[in-house]
Design a protein around this motif. Structure first.
Motif, PDB file in Angstrom:
ATOM      1  N   ILE A 262       0.841  -1.195   0.000  1.00 52.02           N
ATOM      2  CA  ILE A 262       0.000   0.000   0.000  1.00 52.02           C
ATOM      3  C   ILE A 262       0.879   1.249   0.000  1.00 52.02           C
ATOM      4  N   ALA A 263       1.961   1.211   0.782  1.00 54.03           N
ATOM      5  CA  ALA A 263       2.883   2.348   0.826  1.00 54.03           C
ATOM      6  C   ALA A 263       3.511   2.591  -0.542  1.00 54.03           C
ATOM      7  N   ALA A 264       3.858   1.514  -1.256  1.00 51.60           N
ATOM      8  CA  ALA A 264       4.467   1.652  -2.580  1.00 51.60           C
ATOM      9  C   ALA A 264       3.507   2.315  -3.561  1.00 51.60           C
ATOM     10  N   ILE A 265       2.248   1.888  -3.554  1.00 52.91           N
ATOM     11  CA  ILE A 265       1.266   2.457  -4.476  1.00 52.91           C
ATOM     12  C   ILE A 265       1.025   3.930  -4.156  1.00 52.91           C
ATOM     13  N   ARG A 266       0.921   4.259  -2.873  1.00 53.55           N
ATOM     14  CA  ARG A 266       0.722   5.662  -2.483  1.00 53.55           C
ATOM     15  C   ARG A 266       1.944   6.502  -2.840  1.00 53.55           C
ATOM     16  N   GLN A 267       3.121   5.931  -2.638  1.00 54.28           N
ATOM     17  CA  GLN A 267       4.361   6.636  -2.949  1.00 54.28           C
ATOM     18  C   GLN A 267       4.449   6.918  -4.443  1.00 54.28           C
ATOM     19  N   ARG A 268       4.056   5.934  -5.236  1.00 58.26           N
ATOM     20  CA  ARG A 268       4.086   6.115  -6.690  1.00 58.26           C
ATOM     21  C   ARG A 268       3.069   7.167  -7.136  1.00 58.26           C
ATOM     22  N   GLN A 269       1.877   7.141  -6.546  1.00 56.03           N
ATOM     23  CA  GLN A 269       0.848   8.119  -6.894  1.00 56.03           C
ATOM     24  C   GLN A 269       1.281   9.542  -6.549  1.00 56.03           C
ATOM     25  N   ALA A 270       1.961   9.673  -5.413  1.00 62.42           N
ATOM     26  CA  ALA A 270       2.422  11.005  -4.991  1.00 62.42           C
ATOM     27  C   ALA A 270       3.496  11.541  -5.930  1.00 62.42           C
ATOM     28  N   GLY A 271       4.263  10.634  -6.555  1.00 59.19           N
ATOM     29  CA  GLY A 271       5.278  11.033  -7.520  1.00 59.19           C
ATOM     30  C   GLY A 271       6.510  11.678  -6.919  1.00 59.19           C
ATOM     31  N   ALA A 272       6.612  11.644  -5.581  1.00 58.98           N
ATOM     32  CA  ALA A 272       7.748  12.292  -4.926  1.00 58.98           C
ATOM     33  C   ALA A 272       9.002  11.427  -4.934  1.00 58.98           C
ATOM     34  N   LYS A 273       8.807  10.101  -5.010  1.00 60.04           N
ATOM     35  CA  LYS A 273       9.930   9.179  -4.958  1.00 60.04           C
ATOM     36  C   LYS A 273       9.815   8.154  -6.088  1.00 60.04           C
ATOM     37  N   GLY A 274      10.981   7.652  -6.520  1.00 59.84           N
ATOM     38  CA  GLY A 274      11.012   6.617  -7.531  1.00 59.84           C
ATOM     39  C   GLY A 274      11.224   5.252  -6.908  1.00 59.84           C
ATOM     40  N   PRO A 275      11.248   4.187  -7.734  1.00 62.45           N
ATOM     41  CA  PRO A 275      11.392   2.832  -7.211  1.00 62.45           C
ATOM     42  C   PRO A 275      12.689   2.606  -6.442  1.00 62.45           C
ATOM     43  N   GLU A 276      13.744   3.316  -6.838  1.00 57.50           N
ATOM     44  CA  GLU A 276      15.032   3.133  -6.161  1.00 57.50           C
ATOM     45  C   GLU A 276      14.987   3.651  -4.710  1.00 57.50           C
ATOM     46  N   GLN A 277      13.993   4.457  -4.386  1.00 56.54           N
ATOM     47  CA  GLN A 277      13.864   5.003  -3.025  1.00 56.54           C
ATOM     48  C   GLN A 277      12.829   4.247  -2.198  1.00 56.54           C
ATOM     49  N   PHE A 278      12.273   3.183  -2.786  1.00 60.38           N
ATOM     50  CA  PHE A 278      11.272   2.409  -2.064  1.00 60.38           C
ATOM     51  C   PHE A 278      11.940   1.335  -1.203  1.00 60.38           C
ATOM     52  N   PHE A 279      11.515   1.251   0.038  1.00 61.68           N
ATOM     53  CA  PHE A 279      11.975   0.199   0.946  1.00 61.68           C
ATOM     54  C   PHE A 279      10.754  -0.475   1.561  1.00 61.68           C
ATOM     55  N   GLY A 280      10.675  -1.783   1.403  1.00 62.00           N
ATOM     56  CA  GLY A 280       9.553  -2.524   1.952  1.00 62.00           C
ATOM     57  C   GLY A 280      10.023  -3.818   2.560  1.00 62.00           C
ATOM     58  N   LEU A 281       9.116  -4.470   3.278  1.00 60.95           N
ATOM     59  CA  LEU A 281       9.457  -5.736   3.913  1.00 60.95           C
ATOM     60  C   LEU A 281       8.805  -6.884   3.147  1.00 60.95           C
ATOM     61  N   GLY A 282       9.537  -7.982   3.043  1.00 66.64           N
ATOM     62  CA  GLY A 282       8.931  -9.189   2.506  1.00 66.64           C
ATOM     63  C   GLY A 282       9.438  -9.614   1.142  1.00 66.64           C
ATOM     64  N   ARG A 283       8.675 -10.531   0.552  1.00 67.33           N
ATOM     65  CA  ARG A 283       9.105 -11.219  -0.671  1.00 67.33           C
ATOM     66  C   ARG A 283       9.053 -10.354  -1.917  1.00 67.33           C
ATOM     67  N   TRP A 284       8.275  -9.263  -1.880  1.00 64.45           N
ATOM     68  CA  TRP A 284       7.941  -8.590  -3.126  1.00 64.45           C
ATOM     69  C   TRP A 284       8.711  -7.309  -3.380  1.00 64.45           C
ATOM     70  N   THR A 285       9.658  -6.952  -2.522  1.00 57.27           N
ATOM     71  CA  THR A 285      10.320  -5.654  -2.646  1.00 57.27           C
ATOM     72  C   THR A 285      11.018  -5.484  -3.994  1.00 57.27           C
ATOM     73  N   THR A 286      11.795  -6.479  -4.403  1.00 55.71           N
ATOM     74  CA  THR A 286      12.509  -6.391  -5.682  1.00 55.71           C
ATOM     75  C   THR A 286      11.524  -6.329  -6.837  1.00 55.71           C
ATOM     76  N   ARG A 287      10.488  -7.147  -6.785  1.00 59.85           N
ATOM     77  CA  ARG A 287       9.482  -7.162  -7.855  1.00 59.85           C
ATOM     78  C   ARG A 287       8.764  -5.818  -7.943  1.00 59.85           C
ATOM     79  N   ILE A 288       8.466  -5.218  -6.816  1.00 57.29           N
ATOM     80  CA  ILE A 288       7.803  -3.912  -6.805  1.00 57.29           C
ATOM     81  C   ILE A 288       8.653  -2.874  -7.521  1.00 57.29           C
ATOM     82  N   ARG A 289       9.951  -2.882  -7.230  1.00 59.15           N
ATOM     83  CA  ARG A 289      10.848  -1.920  -7.888  1.00 59.15           C
ATOM     84  C   ARG A 289      10.912  -2.161  -9.393  1.00 59.15           C
ATOM     85  N   GLN A 290      10.908  -3.438  -9.783  1.00 58.36           N
ATOM     86  CA  GLN A 290      11.015  -3.783 -11.204  1.00 58.36           C
ATOM     87  C   GLN A 290       9.749  -3.448 -11.977  1.00 58.36           C
ATOM     88  N   HIS A 291       8.607  -3.481 -11.309  1.00 57.91           N
ATOM     89  CA  HIS A 291       7.316  -3.254 -11.985  1.00 57.91           C
ATOM     90  C   HIS A 291       6.639  -1.988 -11.449  1.00 57.91           C
TER      91      HIS A 291
END
Length: 231
Positions: free
Chosen positions: A96-125
């Protein structure tokens, strides 16, 4: 310890959709939890603090530091199934944080930090509507349109319903154990939050209705006339 007495003393929680009032207060729940041994109680408190995480302005830390903190605390959870439940919750928090972060447009995927299995996939997609996770987490397909229109309450309600069911299944598959107790308390926390949100929404609706009525020309004139008579 034997958990039979404690579990038997916990009331049934109604289905989340119909839970308008908690069947046990926090004070009464705490009295029952005193049956737990000290180490079990520590595990419960840690599970609660992770699962129902909320940051105050005074506790604000960077996303990266927060993820490291979550990982360190998760390692302290002894039960593998409870650890898995909490990780699922924090993975959803990250999504949810990734989607909100992307919508806000303030940060890119390289600035996203998340927990769990999907962090790399989130950055790639990053630019895909559901971050490339529609197959792994189908609920995202339902949540994504609501997030686009900023319906945070609806998003939280659907996510909580999914998490509630996950906890309920674990609770029922681990009868009369510490896992049973922890899952019950975590579900209690979800229900409490939903009731609080419903109350907040009801108050906002009442205030909006009252403001609209007061602003109506006829009622406004009557109120002004009444004040004139009193002055």
């Amino acid at each position: 310890m034997s958990y039979y007495t404690l579990v038997a003393a916990l009331p049934d929680l109604p289905p989340l959709a119909r839970c308008k009032q908690l069947p046990i207060s926090r004070i009464a729940l705490e009295r029952r939890l005193t049956m737990l041994e000290e180490e079990d109680l520590k595990q419960l408190r840690l599970a609660e603090s992770l699962y129902h995480f909320s940051a105050s302005p005074e506790q604000a830390v960077s996303d990266q530091k927060l993820v490291y903190q979550w990982q360190s605390q998760l390692e302290q959870i002894h039960s593998p199934i409870i650890r898995e439940c909490i990780q699922l919750r924090l993975e959803w928090q990250s999504l949810i944080a990734a989607i909100r972060q992307r919508q806000a447009g303030a940060k890119g995927p390289e600035q996203f930090f998340g927990l769990g299995r999907w962090t790399t996939r989130i950055r790639q997609h990053w630019q895909e509507p559901t971050l490339g996770l529609e197959d792994a987490m189908p609920l995202l397909i339902q949540l994504q349109p609501q997030m686009l229109k900023g319906a945070a309450g609806e998003v939280e309600a659907q996510m909580n319903a999914w998490l509630w069911q996950n906890l309920f299944q674990v609770e029922r598959s681990h009868a009369f154990s510490l896992e049973t107790v922890i899952c019950f308390v975590l579900r209690w926390g979800i229900a409490e939050k939903q009731i609080e949100n419903d109350a907040d929404q009801a108050l906002k609706a009442f205030e909006a209705m009252a403001e609209a009525l007061i602003s109506a020309p006829g009622i406004k004139a009557n109120i002004e006339s009444a004040f004139e008579e009193l002055s």
